[in-house]
Design a protein around this motif. Sequence first.
Motif, PDB file in Angstrom:
ATOM      1  N   ARG A  17       0.713  -1.310  -0.124  1.00  0.00           N
ATOM      2  CA  ARG A  17      -0.084   0.165  -0.251  1.00  0.00           C
ATOM      3  C   ARG A  17       0.795   1.258   0.163  1.00  0.00           C
ATOM      4  NH1 ARG A  17      -2.857  -3.462   3.385  1.00  0.00           N
ATOM      5  NH2 ARG A  17      -2.184  -2.401   5.291  1.00  0.00           N
TER       6      ARG A  17
ATOM      7  N   GLU B 228       2.003   1.728  -3.473  1.00  0.00           N
ATOM      8  CA  GLU B 228       0.824   2.372  -4.322  1.00  0.00           C
ATOM      9  C   GLU B 228       0.749   3.842  -4.160  1.00  0.00           C
ATOM     10  OE1 GLU B 228      -2.581  -1.062  -4.534  1.00  0.00           O
ATOM     11  OE2 GLU B 228      -2.578  -0.086  -2.720  1.00  0.00           O
ATOM     12  N   LEU B 229       0.926   4.207  -3.138  1.00  0.00           N
ATOM     13  CA  LEU B 229       0.886   5.882  -2.635  1.00  0.00           C
ATOM     14  C   LEU B 229       1.757   6.558  -3.534  1.00  0.00           C
ATOM     15  CD1 LEU B 229       0.417   5.971   1.148  1.00  0.00           C
ATOM     16  CD2 LEU B 229      -1.340   6.340  -0.651  1.00  0.00           C
TER      17      LEU B 229
ATOM     18  N   GLY C   7       3.219   5.156  -6.128  1.00  0.00           N
ATOM     19  CA  GLY C   7       2.979   4.991  -7.546  1.00  0.00           C
ATOM     20  C   GLY C   7       2.105   6.000  -8.240  1.00  0.00           C
ATOM     21  N   ARG C   8       0.965   6.280  -7.218  1.00  0.00           N
ATOM     22  CA  ARG C   8      -0.282   7.110  -7.859  1.00  0.00           C
ATOM     23  C   ARG C   8       0.493   8.425  -8.159  1.00  0.00           C
ATOM     24  NH1 ARG C   8      -3.402   4.558  -3.538  1.00  0.00           N
ATOM     25  NH2 ARG C   8      -4.556   2.737  -4.508  1.00  0.00           N
ATOM     26  N   ARG C   9       1.473   8.856  -7.560  1.00  0.00           N
ATOM     27  CA  ARG C   9       2.223  10.179  -7.614  1.00  0.00           C
ATOM     28  C   ARG C   9       3.388  10.017  -8.641  1.00  0.00           C
ATOM     29  NH1 ARG C   9      -0.500   9.319  -3.531  1.00  0.00           N
ATOM     30  NH2 ARG C   9      -1.739  10.861  -2.284  1.00  0.00           N
ATOM     31  N   ARG C  10       3.234   9.123  -9.568  1.00  0.00           N
ATOM     32  CA  ARG C  10       4.343   8.754 -10.338  1.00  0.00           C
ATOM     33  C   ARG C  10       5.158  10.127 -11.290  1.00  0.00           C
ATOM     34  NH1 ARG C  10      -0.321   7.003 -12.389  1.00  0.00           N
ATOM     35  NH2 ARG C  10      -0.921   7.728 -14.285  1.00  0.00           N
TER      36      ARG C  10
ATOM     37  N   HIS D 202       0.523   0.922 -10.337  1.00  0.00           N
ATOM     38  CA  HIS D 202      -0.108   2.409 -10.973  1.00  0.00           C
ATOM     39  C   HIS D 202       1.199   3.166 -11.812  1.00  0.00           C
ATOM     40  CE1 HIS D 202      -3.146   1.990  -8.051  1.00  0.00           C
ATOM     41  NE2 HIS D 202      -2.576   1.214  -7.319  1.00  0.00           N
TER      42      HIS D 202
ATOM     43  N   GLY E  80       4.261   3.582 -11.582  1.00  0.00           N
ATOM     44  CA  GLY E  80       5.385   4.198 -10.817  1.00  0.00           C
ATOM     45  C   GLY E  80       6.759   3.734 -11.481  1.00  0.00           C
TER      46      GLY E  80
ATOM     47  N   GLU F  51       0.248   9.385   3.358  1.00  0.00           N
ATOM     48  CA  GLU F  51      -0.124  10.261   2.107  1.00  0.00           C
ATOM     49  C   GLU F  51       0.038  11.732   2.394  1.00  0.00           C
ATOM     50  OE1 GLU F  51      -3.608   9.637  -1.098  1.00  0.00           O
ATOM     51  OE2 GLU F  51      -4.104   9.031   1.061  1.00  0.00           O
TER      52      GLU F  51
END
Length: 266
Positions: free
Chosen positions: A124, A127-128, A130-133, A157, A159, A249
């Motif tokens: 997780r 993921e945080l 990767g979402r802000r790649r 995601h 990243g 986050e």
Amino acid sequence: MEPDSPGPVVRSLATQLRQALQGCAQHPAGPLAAFDRCHDALAAGDLTPAEFRAVGELLADHSRERMAADGATPATVLREQRMARFVTALFGIGSAPPVLPRVLIGVVGKGRDCPEQVIGLGHRIGELIGRRRDRLALVTGGLGGVMEAAAKGAKEHGGLVISVLPAAAHRPSRTHGHADLSIDTGLTVHSRNVVLASTADALVAAPGAHGTLQEMLVASDLGKPVWAVGDHAVRLPGVDYLPGLDAVESKLDGLFTQVGTDLQDD
């Protein structure tokens, strides 16, 4: 025929658009409104197609100069990369410069015999990131446990994942297959830990053992933000122990508050 140099109308429109782009965080319609002025001038015949493109070229050149300037901060480079990408696409003047994440987030934690709940936590965290790649890249130790879980979460995601590996003879487990770039340091695991903690701009620590504590200590001693999440048996000075992933986050997003501050200061 292409103009030899931008005329006063082109320079004026470029200045107006630059100011609107700088204020777009407060006024989202600003960039498009400024672009509309350029488009209207083109439609009215006050700008030639070459002059229209020249407005965008001036803006893109200005951003590239600021990226290359001595003392340019990561926040400035990130902002100007986005600015150049936006205007080159908007004005149709060619491909934008490549954009690479500027902030490296190290994720550390238990490697061998990692409990499932800690693996899930590492995933997780990844993921945080990767979402802000477009803003972040993940740096891990390249082996199993939390390292693999975080890398997998980031890649799911889109990243960018960088692995900092010990020498092959010192690897206690196999390397994972989720790295975009793997760096073999040729060092022991403990020496590799120092390299990883020194490379990362900030560190997120899931529960781990002595290696994790070493990485946290090194990063903290270097003045880097170190955020711990999960059930840590040992609490270290200089480490911010967070209550959960929402706080992680918030910390990740808080890294970019400085981007806005730099924009105002510049």
